[in-house]
Each structure stands twice: as C-alpha cells, then as structure tokens.
Scaffold this active site. Structure first.
Site, PDB file in Angstrom:
ATOM      1  N   SER A 142      28.765  31.144  46.256  1.00 31.03           N
ATOM      2  CA  SER A 142      29.743  31.966  45.636  1.00 31.03           C
ATOM      3  C   SER A 142      29.185  33.267  45.089  1.00 31.03           C
ATOM      4  CB  SER A 142      30.322  31.300  44.498  1.00 31.03           C
ATOM      5  OG  SER A 142      31.154  32.046  43.314  1.00 31.03           O
ATOM      6  N   GLY A 143      29.862  34.221  44.974  1.00 31.94           N
ATOM      7  CA  GLY A 143      29.566  35.644  44.384  1.00 31.94           C
ATOM      8  C   GLY A 143      29.823  36.840  45.450  1.00 31.94           C
ATOM      9  N   GLU A 171      38.850  29.640  39.167  1.00 25.14           N
ATOM     10  CA  GLU A 171      38.938  30.891  39.309  1.00 25.14           C
ATOM     11  C   GLU A 171      40.468  31.228  39.329  1.00 25.14           C
ATOM     12  OE1 GLU A 171      36.272  32.718  42.292  1.00 25.14           O
ATOM     13  OE2 GLU A 171      38.018  33.903  42.858  1.00 25.14           O
ATOM     14  N   ARG A 201      63.050   3.088  36.513  1.00 29.10           N
ATOM     15  CA  ARG A 201      62.252   2.527  37.890  1.00 29.10           C
ATOM     16  C   ARG A 201      62.690   1.020  38.096  1.00 29.10           C
ATOM     17  NH1 ARG A 201      57.117   2.295  38.416  1.00 29.10           N
ATOM     18  NH2 ARG A 201      57.421   2.619  40.761  1.00 29.10           N
ATOM     19  N   HIS A 206      61.329  -2.108  39.933  1.00 28.66           N
ATOM     20  CA  HIS A 206      59.769  -2.027  40.062  1.00 28.66           C
ATOM     21  C   HIS A 206      58.954  -2.510  38.930  1.00 28.66           C
ATOM     22  CE1 HIS A 206      60.483   0.797  43.420  1.00 28.66           C
ATOM     23  NE2 HIS A 206      61.239   1.421  42.686  1.00 28.66           N
ATOM     24  N   ASN A 245      23.437  37.082  65.735  1.00 31.21           N
ATOM     25  CA  ASN A 245      24.900  37.045  65.864  1.00 31.21           C
ATOM     26  C   ASN A 245      25.551  37.027  67.227  1.00 31.21           C
ATOM     27  OD1 ASN A 245      27.391  38.114  64.216  1.00 31.21           O
ATOM     28  ND2 ASN A 245      27.368  39.222  65.626  1.00 31.21           N
ATOM     29  N   ARG A 246      26.754  36.323  67.426  1.00 31.56           N
ATOM     30  CA  ARG A 246      27.208  36.251  68.636  1.00 31.56           C
ATOM     31  C   ARG A 246      27.213  37.772  69.367  1.00 31.56           C
ATOM     32  NH1 ARG A 246      33.346  34.736  69.186  1.00 31.56           N
ATOM     33  NH2 ARG A 246      33.588  36.691  67.974  1.00 31.56           N
ATOM     34  N   ARG A 289      51.271  32.790  42.247  1.00 35.22           N
ATOM     35  CA  ARG A 289      50.877  33.848  43.174  1.00 35.22           C
ATOM     36  C   ARG A 289      52.177  33.333  44.291  1.00 35.22           C
ATOM     37  NH1 ARG A 289      44.482  34.240  44.505  1.00 35.22           N
ATOM     38  NH2 ARG A 289      43.532  34.131  42.622  1.00 35.22           N
TER      39      ARG A 289
HETATM   40  P1  NBP Z   1      33.927  36.395  58.784  1.00 36.08           P
HETATM   41  O1  NBP Z   1      34.399  35.248  58.021  1.00 36.08           O
HETATM   42  O2  NBP Z   1      34.613  37.745  59.022  1.00 36.08           O
HETATM   43  O3  NBP Z   1      33.376  35.905  60.318  1.00 36.08           O
HETATM   44  C1  NBP Z   1      32.592  36.982  61.168  1.00 36.08           C
HETATM   45  C2  NBP Z   1      31.359  36.371  61.694  1.00 36.08           C
HETATM   46  O4  NBP Z   1      31.944  34.933  62.597  1.00 36.08           O
HETATM   47  C3  NBP Z   1      30.722  37.162  62.904  1.00 36.08           C
HETATM   48  O5  NBP Z   1      29.581  37.053  62.621  1.00 36.08           O
HETATM   49  C4  NBP Z   1      31.501  36.872  64.078  1.00 36.08           C
HETATM   50  O6  NBP Z   1      30.729  37.128  65.082  1.00 36.08           O
HETATM   51  C5  NBP Z   1      31.325  35.273  63.894  1.00 36.08           C
HETATM   52  N1  NBP Z   1      32.158  34.452  64.842  1.00 36.08           N
HETATM   53  C6  NBP Z   1      33.519  34.525  64.923  1.00 36.08           C
HETATM   54 BR1  NBP Z   1      34.816  35.541  64.029  1.00 36.08          BR
HETATM   55  N2  NBP Z   1      33.844  33.473  65.863  1.00 36.08           N
HETATM   56  C7  NBP Z   1      32.688  33.073  66.410  1.00 36.08           C
HETATM   57  C8  NBP Z   1      32.480  32.175  67.485  1.00 36.08           C
HETATM   58  N3  NBP Z   1      33.410  31.644  68.107  1.00 36.08           N
HETATM   59  N4  NBP Z   1      31.313  32.122  67.667  1.00 36.08           N
HETATM   60  C9  NBP Z   1      30.164  32.708  67.241  1.00 36.08           C
HETATM   61  N5  NBP Z   1      30.468  33.469  66.223  1.00 36.08           N
HETATM   62  C10 NBP Z   1      31.615  33.802  65.841  1.00 36.08           C
HETATM   63  O7  NBP Z   1      32.500  36.773  58.097  1.00 36.08           O
HETATM   64  P2  NBP Z   1      32.156  36.954  56.614  1.00 36.08           P
HETATM   65  O8  NBP Z   1      33.206  37.680  55.738  1.00 36.08           O
HETATM   66  O9  NBP Z   1      30.772  37.530  56.314  1.00 36.08           O
HETATM   67  O10 NBP Z   1      32.309  35.362  56.007  1.00 36.08           O
HETATM   68  C11 NBP Z   1      31.352  34.384  56.600  1.00 36.08           C
HETATM   69  C12 NBP Z   1      31.684  33.153  55.862  1.00 36.08           C
HETATM   70  O11 NBP Z   1      31.529  33.214  54.780  1.00 36.08           O
HETATM   71  C13 NBP Z   1      33.205  32.593  56.086  1.00 36.08           C
HETATM   72  O12 NBP Z   1      33.415  31.338  56.145  1.00 36.08           O
HETATM   73  C14 NBP Z   1      33.712  33.216  54.784  1.00 36.08           C
HETATM   74  O13 NBP Z   1      35.015  32.209  54.244  1.00 36.08           O
HETATM   75  C15 NBP Z   1      32.920  32.974  53.852  1.00 36.08           C
HETATM   76  N6  NBP Z   1      32.975  33.937  52.712  1.00 36.08           N
HETATM   77  C16 NBP Z   1      32.191  33.823  51.354  1.00 36.08           C
HETATM   78  C17 NBP Z   1      32.708  34.759  50.611  1.00 36.08           C
HETATM   79  C18 NBP Z   1      32.146  34.342  49.288  1.00 36.08           C
HETATM   80  O14 NBP Z   1      32.247  35.091  48.282  1.00 36.08           O
HETATM   81  N7  NBP Z   1      31.310  33.238  49.287  1.00 36.08           N
HETATM   82  C19 NBP Z   1      32.979  35.955  50.569  1.00 36.08           C
HETATM   83  C20 NBP Z   1      33.362  36.202  51.983  1.00 36.08           C
HETATM   84  C21 NBP Z   1      33.289  35.265  53.105  1.00 36.08           C
HETATM   85  P3  NBP Z   1      31.022  38.478  65.868  1.00 36.08           P
HETATM   86  O15 NBP Z   1      30.488  39.548  65.083  1.00 36.08           O
HETATM   87  O16 NBP Z   1      30.465  38.402  67.318  1.00 36.08           O
HETATM   88  O17 NBP Z   1      32.414  38.844  66.026  1.00 36.08           O
END
Ligand code: NBP
Length: 475
Positions: free
Chosen positions: A128-129, A189, A445, A451, A32-33, A287
């Site tokens: 998903s999920g 959904e 039209r 047209h 992780n960053r 929405r």
């Molecule tokens: P987030 O979308 O909140 O992203 C946080 C992560 O991104 C942290 O690890 C953060 O590192 C890292 N990050 C960021 Br912000 N900027 C960065 C950069 N410039 N370089 C490197 N790392 C960076 O996390 P999440 O909620 O776990 O979601 C992850 C992905 O999954 C997203 O694309 C989201 O849309 C998707 N998602 C999907 C579902 C689903 O149901 N499928 C649900 C939720 C999310 P840090 O810790 O150093 O800040």
C-alpha cells in the site's frame, strides 16, 4: 547468481519498488516483458544502487542467489498467472515468488496451493502507498508460509515505511492472508473518504462554509484525534483553486466517483462471511450512485424542489461534525477489523489484529494517529468483542454521541445525504439495543415459512400453528 532479490514488471510500481530495494543496498535483478523499460530504469536510476538488468526470465532467474526471491509487479489477473507459470518452470524447490500486485485473495490462495505442490513458496503481498510509497517506504502485508518470511522479512522490513522505528511490515498469515488484509485496508479507505466527503458536504450545505474555509477546518482537525494523511490532503484539495476558472477545484471536478474494485471485493467477502461492514458498503454504493448520472438527472427532474435550507447553521456545527466524523470512523474501522477477524477464523490464518493496525501507521493511505489507539486496544485485549467496547473508543463514542445525532438530524432536515454517518449511527444503536425487532422478523418467517424461532425463556426451536389453532409446538 549474486542478486539478493528480483523484480519483474517495471511499470510505475515495480520500478519504484526496485529502486527502493537498490537504494537500501540490496543487489536487485530487474526484468520487464518489454526490455525497453528495463533499460530505461537502469539508464535513469542505475546510479541509485546495484541493479542487474535481465532481458529474459531465464536470465533473471540465473542472476539470483538461492533460494531465489522474485517479486512480480505486473497487471493483476491473467498477466500475473502468465508470469507465475513461466517462472515456476524455471525455479527450484525452496524458491519464492512474491506477488506484490492487487490480487484477489482467492486467486492468491489458488496460486499458493498450486505452487506449494511443486515445492515453491508463493507469497501474496499487499503493498500500500501507491507509487510514492513503493519508492520511499510502503506498508507491506505479506502472506504465505512462515518459512518464506524468514528469508523475505529482513528485506521487506528494510524497504517498508517506519513509524517510531518500527517497520510497517509483518507476516500477516498463511496463503491469502496478506492480500485479504490489503483488501480490507482499501475498503476502510473507501469508508474513511466517504465520511470525510459527508463532513465537507454538511459544512458546506448546512454550515454555509466555502471550500477554502472548510479546508481550514480540516487543517485544524489534523492536529487532534483525527490526525491522518487523508484529513491532511483534504485540506490541500479543498484549498486548491482551479487556474482556468478561478473557482475552487472541488467545484469543477465532475462529481462521479470511480473505483477499481477492492472496495467491492471487501463488501462481497463480508457478505459471504456474514460480517456487517455497513460503512464500507455505503461508501461503495455512494460511489456507484454518483456515477449513475442519467438516473440522477431523471430523479432530480422529478423532484425539483430543494429542501428549505436553514436560515443559519446550527450552533456548534463544526464541532458536532468533528465528533460525528470520529465516531463514524471508529465504527468503520471496527467493522473492517471484524471482517479480518472473521476471515482469520474461517481460513485459519491466526491474524494478530493489533499488528495490522501497527503496519498501517505508515506508508499507506489510511495512515493515522488513530491506528496507535487501535493497536493499544488489541494489545490490552486481543479478544475484544468490538473496537467499540475498548475503553478509549467507548468513551470517545460516548462523548460524541449527542453531537453525532444532531449532525444526522441536521443532515436529514436539510436533505444532505449522509449514508456513512447515518448507517454508522444505526449500527451503533443496533449493537447496543436491549431488544432488536429481529424477534418480529423471526415471527414473520415462522408464519409464512414455518422457519421456527427460539424463545428467550426456554431452549429449543418452536413453531406456532398459524393456520390451525395457533398453539405452539416444539420443532
Ligand atoms: P500495471 O498494472 O499498469 O501493469 C503494467 C506491467 O504489467 C508492465 O510491466 C507490463 O509489461 C506488465 N504486463 C502486462 Br500489462 N501483461 C503482461 C504479461 N502478459 N506478461 C508479462 N508482463 C505483463 O503496472 P503498475 O501500475 O505498476 O501496477 C503493478 C501492480 O501493482 C498491479 O497489480 C496494480 O494493481 C498494483 N498497484 C498497486 C498500487 C498500490 O497503491 N499499491 C498502485 C498501483 C498499482 P510491459 O511493459 O511489457 O507492457
């Protein structure tokens, strides 16, 4: 290196996915960053499996077997590009980068093309999920090359949800196919939830039932054709009482729906492809409308008179609403699958529609018994003109039709907005109409813009000389 696969980005989704991999026996390198998250993951969950923590991306790359497989789970958009760029410089031809975030499929296509030039595989994988799915088995929709799936498939299929022993993961198609399908899944959904919400509104404001009683109705429905995760949790939410006020929770939640954008993307793409996804569009617009609180207040003030509520609920309303919900849901899914088919043709993805229904049966939010029927429909006929014409769905909709009309009439009379039910019914009526007023649209039209129009009785294009003698000329 010795790790089978890596995950970078260890917020909720990434750390749960890494734990899922480790619990399934894969040696997983994690990064992780901000390294504190990596340490926290290993401290709290290290005992669940074989984790290899890495402080930097070069360390992460060094920890991996070749060809390397790295899953990116960072924030969608710019952060994803930043991580891809950094990784690409560290990797070698044949290595794979998997983006498990919610990327737009056009971004995925762009990234895939760029990395392919460098000999790298880029796999946009819809996952998903939510967090629960990531940990215990999501539905996974990977795009990218067939070659990359040979390496990734066994891992992804192991960690995916299983239904009847089958994994909810399949290679969707090249480049952005996986993220496209995930996007439409989210759009469906939206539609599904809107239809459930309309059902609730009708049972409450036309049927006079209280939320808890409506929750019980949904509980009953969940043991029939409507059996699904969303119907199941609708019963839970409607049955829940707010501790602070003693009121049903649904009465104290602000009635302004939010959205993150995948529904909007689904509709935007459908507009480009020329596929009417009216059910999804109405859900997205509903929405937006709900969130326009100032406008709602102004219009409510201008029209204070409520419609006269019926003295008593129409006979059989609950059963009618069940039919309307089912039929409208068939329409929403039919439209979503049409959009996937159209994109598959446009982008050359060759997507197996039945397989999409199969992998949505578990792990994801729209998981439902219904999806078995959709799979069976496409198994019977992969070229199905619409889900509506499959024998099973055709007879279900036929059976529902009168009830569906009664429900829309009752809603209109009572002033209960049912854009989902109404537009689904209009879609069905339009598709089955012998003649559509599109003929008049063409006439107009031709009148104002020359047209031209085609005729039912002769080939060619024609124009009427409207401002001259109104004779017809061949165009
Ligand atoms: P987030 O979308 O909140 O992203 C946080 C992560 O991104 C942290 O690890 C953060 O590192 C890292 N990050 C960021 Br912000 N900027 C960065 C950069 N410039 N370089 C490197 N790392 C960076 O996390 P999440 O909620 O776990 O979601 C992850 C992905 O999954 C997203 O694309 C989201 O849309 C998707 N998602 C999907 C579902 C689903 O149901 N499928 C649900 C939720 C999310 P840090 O810790 O150093 O800040």
């Amino acid at each position: 290196g010795t790790a089978r696969i890596a995950v970078t980005g260890l917020a909720t989704m990434g750390s749960n996915l890494a734990r899922n991999l480790a619990r399934n026996g894969f040696r997983v390198a994690v990064h992780n960053r901000t390294p504190a998250r990596t340490r926290a993951l290993v401290e709290q969950h290290g005992h669940e499996g074989d984790f290899v923590p890495a402080e930097t991306l070069p360390d992460l790359v060094a920890a991996l077997q070749r060809p390397r497989q790295i899953i990116i789970m960072v924030k969608a958009g710019q952060p994803t590009d930043a991580v891809i760029d950094e990784l690409a410089d560290l990797l070698e031809p044949g290595d794979m980068i998997i983006d498990g975030g919610n990327a737009h499929f056009a971004d995925t296509r762009r990234r895939e093309a760029r990395l392919r030039e460098r000999g790298l595989h880029f796999v946009g994988a819809g996952i998903s999920g939510g967090e629960e799915g990531a940990l215990n088995g999501p539905s996974i929709m990977p795009g990218g090359s067939a070659e990359s799936y040979q390496h990734l498939g066994p891992v992804l299929e192991t960690i995916a949800a299983k239904v009847d022993g089958q994994p909810c993961c399949v290679h969707v198609g090249p480049d952005g196919a996986g993220h496209f399908v995930k996007m439409v899944h989210n759009g469906i959904e939206y539609a599904d939830m809107q239809l459930i919400a309309e059902s609730y509104d009708l049972l409450r404001h036309v049927g006079g039932l209280e939320p808890a009683a409506i929750g019980e109705v949904f509980r009953t429905w969940n043991s029939g054709d409507l059996e699904s995760y969303l119907v199941e949790i609708t019963a839970e939410v409607l049955g829940h009482v707010d501790a602070a006020t003693g009121k049903p929770l649904v009465d104290v939640i602000a009635d302004q729906a939010e959205q993150k954008g995948t529904g909007r993307w689904t509709v935007q793409e459908a507009l480009e492809l020329g596929v009417p996804v009216t059910g999804i569009a109405e859900a997205v617009f509903a929405r937006s409308l709900s969130a326009n609180t100032d406008q709602r207040a102004a219009v409510r003030a201008a029209f204070p008179e409520a419609e006269q509520a019926a003295a008593k609920a129409p006979e059989g309303l609950v059963e009618d609403v069940r039919h309307a919900l089912f039929a409208s849901k068939v329409v929403a899914y039919a439209q979503g699958f049409d959009e996937i088919r159209a994109a598959s043709q446009t982008y050359g993805w060759n997507i197996d529609l039945g397989a999409m229904a199969t992998i949505w049966r578990g792990g994801c939010i729209i998981r439902a018994r219904f999806l078995d029927r959709i799979r069976a429909a496409y198994d019977r006929d992969p070229e199905l003109a619409s889900l509506l014409v499959d024998d099973y769905f055709a007879s279900a909709v036929e059976q529902a039709r009168e009830a569906w009309r009664r429900v829309v009439v009752a809603a209109v009379r009572a002033g209960v907005p049912t854009p989902g039910f109404s537009s689904a019914l209009a879609y069905y009526d339009a598709l089955r109409a012998e003649r559509l007023p599109a003929a008049l649209v063409q006439g107009l039209r031709d009148y104002f813009g020359a047209h031209t129009y085609r005729r039912v009785d002769r080939d060619g294009s024609f124009h009427t000389l409207w401002s001259a003698d109104r004779s017809e000329v061949s165009a």
